[in-house]
Design a protein around this motif. Structure first.
Motif, PDB file in Angstrom:
ATOM      1  N   ARG A 101      21.576  34.436  31.391  1.00  0.00           N
ATOM      2  CA  ARG A 101      20.909  34.719  29.773  1.00  0.00           C
ATOM      3  C   ARG A 101      20.729  36.152  29.358  1.00  0.00           C
ATOM      4  NH1 ARG A 101      17.306  30.552  32.139  1.00  0.00           N
ATOM      5  NH2 ARG A 101      15.730  32.155  32.674  1.00  0.00           N
ATOM      6  N   ASP A 102      20.273  37.113  30.631  1.00  0.00           N
ATOM      7  CA  ASP A 102      20.176  38.255  30.116  1.00  0.00           C
ATOM      8  C   ASP A 102      21.378  39.073  29.531  1.00  0.00           C
ATOM      9  OD1 ASP A 102      17.623  38.381  30.754  1.00  0.00           O
ATOM     10  OD2 ASP A 102      17.488  39.224  32.562  1.00  0.00           O
ATOM     11  N   GLN A 136      18.959  33.436  35.327  1.00  0.00           N
ATOM     12  CA  GLN A 136      17.944  34.727  34.028  1.00  0.00           C
ATOM     13  C   GLN A 136      19.222  35.810  33.955  1.00  0.00           C
ATOM     14  OE1 GLN A 136      14.391  35.485  33.787  1.00  0.00           O
ATOM     15  NE2 GLN A 136      15.565  36.997  32.450  1.00  0.00           N
ATOM     16  N   THR A 160      22.150  34.253  39.029  1.00  0.00           N
ATOM     17  CA  THR A 160      20.852  33.588  38.606  1.00  0.00           C
ATOM     18  C   THR A 160      20.964  33.154  37.244  1.00  0.00           C
ATOM     19  OG1 THR A 160      19.758  35.566  38.068  1.00  0.00           O
ATOM     20  CG2 THR A 160      19.388  34.681  40.205  1.00  0.00           C
ATOM     21  N   VAL A 183      15.351  40.671  37.211  1.00  0.00           N
ATOM     22  CA  VAL A 183      15.168  39.776  38.687  1.00  0.00           C
ATOM     23  C   VAL A 183      15.003  40.610  39.584  1.00  0.00           C
ATOM     24  CG1 VAL A 183      16.301  37.550  37.772  1.00  0.00           C
ATOM     25  CG2 VAL A 183      17.689  39.374  38.764  1.00  0.00           C
TER      26      VAL A 183
END
Ligand code: F6R
Length: 258
Positions: A162-163, A159, A157, A135
């Protein structure tokens, strides 16, 4: 901003060379340590050099960048535990010489302020290692972070969660929503910065960091305003850069100051 495109293992050696050089010149230097996968080859090289008797951290100090909020002390995924397991416990830092934000504090806001003050009181970071998130974050400064920010609580975030789920057995729900992170203003005070990015998943963020407009949408772009940053990327992470030939040319024909 200098850009070096090299294989991951070469990147690890190059940054380890810089750290070894700094500690030879200034054994009491303050290092800024990142966690995550990007710096692991650097840490492995430093551990090897220490084992060979070439490098000591005995008089150095270090500050880590960030920590999850709410994980209990010693949790295997806490960044404090990770940096200890991956690096600190394998070398000879003095007890208490490596500081990390206290994400398990009763009041993380107060802990963030205290951490920032301790960092400044140390004289500041001489050499900072950074990774970069997909990101565009550095430390956990997610999109929209203030360029003037100091160590504080941030919301991750989806994202990033998830990462990072890969470190939590793939369970995104186990990744905390909040973190304590050095601010962009804090990081910008480091005297020398090395950013490491490996793999295609970082290509978009790297293209913004190096060739994009400075914007809070891609927080790492603030580093364009830092006077002494080196970005080290493998071919995959460099795949969206437009000026690759130029960066290779600069490296091949380095102007050496006598
Ligand atoms: C870690 C940190 C993060 C990571 C970034 C990249 O202390 O501050 O900014 O550097 O999320 O993580 P990896 O290297 O695991 O891809």
């Amino acid at each position: 901003m200098e850009v070096i495109i090299a294989q991951a293992d070469v990147i690890g050696e190059l940054v380890a060379d810089e750290i070894a050089g700094l500690l030879t010149r200034a054994p009491t230097a303050v290092l800024g340590l990142a966690t995550g996968s990007s710096p692991l080859l650097i840490y492995r090289s430093l551990i090897e050099r220490h084992r060979r008797g070439e490098l000591s951290f005995a008089r150095a100090r270090a500050f880590t960048l960030d920590e999850y909020v709410g994980l209990p002390d010693g949790h295997p995924c806490s960044y404090r535990r990770v940096i200890d397991d991956e690096f600190v416990s394998h070398v000879d830092f003095a007890p208490g010489a490596v500081c990390a934000p206290d994400g398990a504090a009763a009041d993380p806001v107060v802990a963030g302020d205290a951490y920032d003050r301790a960092l400044v009181a140390s004289g500041g970071v001489d050499l900072q290692i950074l990774g970069i998130g997909a990101v565009g974050h550095i430390a956990f400064n997610e999109p929209g972070s203030s360029f003037a920010s100091r160590t504080r609580v941030k919301t991750l975030t989806d994202q990033t969660r998830r990462d990072n789920a890969r470190f939590f057995g793939g369970d995104v729900d186990a990744v905390p929503r909040h973190c304590l992170t050095q601010g962009l203003g804090t990081i910008m005070e480091a005297r020398r910065i090395f950013v490491v990015a490996i793999g295609a998943g970082k290509a978009e963020a790297v293209s913004h960091l190096v060739e994009g407009s400075v914007s809070a949408r891609w927080p790492a772009t603030i580093l364009q305003h830092h006077p002494h940053v080196t970005v080290l990327v493998d071919d995959a992470a460099a795949s969206r850069l437009h000026l690759v030939d130029y960066y290779r040319d600069v490296r091949a024909h380095r102007y050496l100051v006598s």
